[in-house]
Design a protein around this motif. Structure first.
Motif: not given
Length: 248
Positions: A183-204
């Motif tokens: 759970i803690l590692w999932c929350l950390n990776f989610i924070a990394v994904e939404i840190e900069n939403p202006f890119g070309m990744d799947a979650n941007d």
């Protein structure tokens, strides 16, 4: 989205202000040029926001987004945009100057207090652009990121030893340790994904769809359906009729 809404609202108001212009041909040229500049302004804004996450300008996908008939703009202006360091600010200033020039020509035959609303909406869109630029350009503090990663690793190593003091069954120790660490590692990776939403990744953010939608809305402002104002249909030979309580 706020940036796009502010700029579309400004463009819509400016084009509406040309409705009663006595210079129909000049007003039509003004409307078409204004729509093209707003389409370019929106695309360049998305490109500059995305630029902060790329080292090579050639990799910026927003520079390949579709614009509304950009070839109809003169070559000197297109070259000025190409070589400019502040492309968004340049087009933004062009739009403001174009409005001011056409106030004097009579194309914008609207009282100044009402016209000032368009300048306010333009400025609000620029403020929202710089707010998005802050998210894209200012990185998360590096010491904070490293501290979080170190604490997660320590938690990962220490959790099984702590759980063993509370349970006796090995499978319970494994299950409880896995759930907490996962759970803690999932929350950390989610924070990394939404840190900069202006890119070309799947979650941007899908900036290409935003540009296409902006172009559709701008083209709507030039369509004949938009120029035709709705009216009440006649009934019993009367152009107007009073609403009764049964019709509400």
């Amino acid at each position: 989205h706020k940036m796009r809404a502010e700029w579309f609202d400004a463009c819509s108001s400016i084009l509406a202000f040309t409705r009663k212009s006595p210079l129909e041909e000049e007003a039509d040229c003004f409307r078409h040029l204004m729509v093209r500049l707003f389409s370019m302004l929106h695309a360049l804004s998305l490109a500059e926001i995305e630029d902060c996450s790329h080292d090579d300008v050639g990799n910026i996908s927003a520079l390949n987004y579709e614009l509304i008939d950009v070839t109809s703009i003169d070559d000197a202006s297109l070259h000025a945009i190409k070589v400019a360091d502040s492309k968004v600010e340049l087009v933004f200033q062009w739009i403001q100057q174009l409005i001011v020039v056409n106030i004097g020509t009579g194309v914008l035959s609207i009282p100044p207090p009402i016209l000032s609303r368009s300048f306010q909406e333009l400025a609000n869109g620029m403020v929202e652009f710089h707010d998005a630029l802050k998210i894209s350009s200012i990185p998360f503090p590096f010491p904070y990121c490293q501290t979080c990663d170190c604490l997660l690793v320590l938690h990962w190593i220490g959790t099984p030893f702590v759980i063993c003091q509370w349970v006796l069954a090995p499978w319970w120790a494994f299950a409880l340790s896995f759930v907490q660490v996962f759970i803690l590692w999932c929350l950390n990776f989610i924070a990394v994904e939404i840190e900069n939403p202006f890119g070309m990744d799947a979650n941007d953010i899908d900036a290409a769809s935003m540009q296409e939608e902006m172009n559709r809305h701008l083209m709507l402002l030039l369509s004949p359906q938009t120029s035709k104002i709705p009216r009440l249909v006649s009934k019993n030979g009367e152009d107007e009729r009073e609403l009764t309580e049964e019709e509400l």
